[in-house]
Design a protein around this motif. Structure first.
Motif, PDB file in Angstrom:
ATOM      1  N   LEU A  91      -5.629  -3.857  -3.262  1.00  0.00           N
ATOM      2  CA  LEU A  91      -5.668  -2.390  -3.176  1.00  0.00           C
ATOM      3  C   LEU A  91      -7.006  -1.977  -3.787  1.00  0.00           C
ATOM      4  O   LEU A  91      -7.078  -1.613  -4.966  1.00  0.00           O
TER       5      LEU A  91
ATOM      6  N   ASP B 105       0.833  -1.203   0.000  1.00  0.00           N
ATOM      7  CA  ASP B 105       0.000   0.000   0.000  1.00  0.00           C
ATOM      8  C   ASP B 105       0.868   1.254   0.000  1.00  0.00           C
ATOM      9  O   ASP B 105       1.112   1.879   1.041  1.00  0.00           O
TER      10      ASP B 105
ATOM     11  N   GLU C  56      -2.293   1.968 -12.175  1.00  0.00           N
ATOM     12  CA  GLU C  56      -3.019   2.903 -13.033  1.00  0.00           C
ATOM     13  C   GLU C  56      -2.368   2.997 -14.407  1.00  0.00           C
ATOM     14  O   GLU C  56      -3.061   3.033 -15.437  1.00  0.00           O
TER      15      GLU C  56
ATOM     16  N   ARG D 283      -7.015  -1.700 -10.356  1.00  0.00           N
ATOM     17  CA  ARG D 283      -6.823  -3.119 -10.667  1.00  0.00           C
ATOM     18  C   ARG D 283      -8.086  -3.691 -11.287  1.00  0.00           C
ATOM     19  O   ARG D 283      -9.210  -3.242 -11.020  1.00  0.00           O
TER      20      ARG D 283
ATOM     21  N   GLU E 203       0.019   2.140  -6.520  1.00  0.00           N
ATOM     22  CA  GLU E 203      -1.258   2.456  -7.173  1.00  0.00           C
ATOM     23  C   GLU E 203      -1.015   3.099  -8.533  1.00  0.00           C
ATOM     24  O   GLU E 203      -1.740   2.834  -9.495  1.00  0.00           O
TER      25      GLU E 203
ATOM     26  N   SER F 180      -7.584   1.103  -6.080  1.00  0.00           N
ATOM     27  CA  SER F 180      -6.743   1.250  -7.266  1.00  0.00           C
ATOM     28  C   SER F 180      -7.533   0.891  -8.528  1.00  0.00           C
ATOM     29  O   SER F 180      -8.708   0.518  -8.465  1.00  0.00           O
TER      30      SER F 180
END
Length: 334
Positions: free
Chosen positions: A147, A122, A131, A152, A127, A150
């Protein structure tokens, strides 16, 4: 990160352009959109997904000291025949996600893969890695630890908050009406799964077992010696200690330390990951409960989820939620 480098701007500027911030100069915004379009075109030019006969999937674990992650790594290696059968060409990486620079360099290293299966830490730059991959149509499947905020594509793993709540219920039932303190030990505050387990555990104690006071001890060592010393420190600081819940690794070292000190008889010890060592300690009553998950099955499902996204398979999000297994002395060797 990849888009920022292509456009010659900062990551913050890319973020503002993607959010359609009108304060960004039009020429700068145009460079960012051009970089994004170029990356997408490069990936599309490879003929993915329909023309590929196989998919290159990177399996990525954080570079931290963890027996559980070592176990995951072994199961990725042992899944080679399964991956071949499903047209997955796996590669394995460890990355120091605590370093923003190493994470940025790693994002360039895996830019040519078709998908990523990732155990994330984290951090904001992790993140950002997810992205960036999502922006160029590379699905990222988080596995074991999530996460959720995010970009994902999916998460594959047990519901860790439910696992924590299960541990809390078992702790309360084992201790009954006894008064005292329960320690919650977490090896990493950057692993979302351990945070979720801690939250779930504390919720149940606060809801149903008001006779128990819980304390959190984050970032303790997972190695046996370090965990044993942590247990001794807990006993010295909390004479009313009646239970210990270990959300990550280190339970074997704690169990050994408690046995050697003669304190195990007055404590309930609950943790995760069923291994040959923890099975033996369950049989010897050095550990009371172990919660476990199907590691290899989760690795397989994560790989399949990744290629389902690549193939635009309907129902790609219909991934089964693995069950949390409960091991006690009676079924330790089942």
């Amino acid at each position: 990160m990849m888009i920022a480098r292509r456009a010659g701007v900062s990551v913050a500027t890319v973020d503002r352009v993607l959010r359609d911030d009108q304060a960004v100069r039009p020429a700068t915004a145009e460079r960012v959109h051009l970089a994004l379009a170029t990356l997408r075109d490069e990936r599309a030019s490879r003929g993915r997904p329909s023309k590929l006969t196989s998919f290159r999937v990177a399996f990525v674990l954080p570079q931290i000291n963890s027996r559980f992650l070592d176990h995951v790594e072994r199961n990725i290696a042992l899944s080679a025949s399964f991956f071949r059968e499903h047209r997955i060409i796996p590669s394995f990486y460890r990355c120091d996600f605590s370093s923003q620079r190493d994470t940025a360099a790693f994002s360039e290293q895996v830019a040519d893969y078709d998908a990523l299966v990732l155990v994330p830490l984290d951090y904001p730059w992790v993140e950002r890695l997810i992205e960036d991959m999502s922006a160029v149509n590379v699905p990222v499947v988080t596995v074991f630890s999530d996460l959720p905020a995010s970009h994902r594509a999916a998460y594959v793993g047990v519901d860790n908050r439910i696992a924590g709540r299960t541990a809390g219920l078992l702790m309360g039932r084992f201790l009954g009406s006894r008064l005292g303190t329960v320690a919650v030990l977490s090896a990493s505050s950057r692993l979302h799964d351990q945070l979720e387990r801690r939250i779930g555990f504390s919720q149940v104690l606060e809801e149903d077992f008001r006779n128990l006071r819980w304390i959190a001890e984050p970032d303790f060592a997972e190695d046996d010696d370090g965990a044993g010393l942590a247990a001794q420190g807990l006993l010295a600081r909390h004479p009313d200690l009646v239970g210990v819940y270990v959300t990550g690794g280190g339970i074997s070292g704690i169990a050994s330390a408690l046995q050697e000190s003669g304190d195990k008889s007055r404590l309930v010890l609950i943790g995760h990951e069923c291994t040959a060592e923890t099975r033996s300690q369950l049989s010897e009553r050095a550990i009371d409960v172990i919660l476990d998950q199907d590691v290899r099955g989760i690795v397989h499902w994560a790989g399949l989820a990744a290629i389902n996204f690549l193939n635009d398979v309907r129902g790609a999000l219909a991934i089964p939620t693995p069950e949390t297994r409960i091991y006690l002395r009676e079924n330790a060797h089942a």
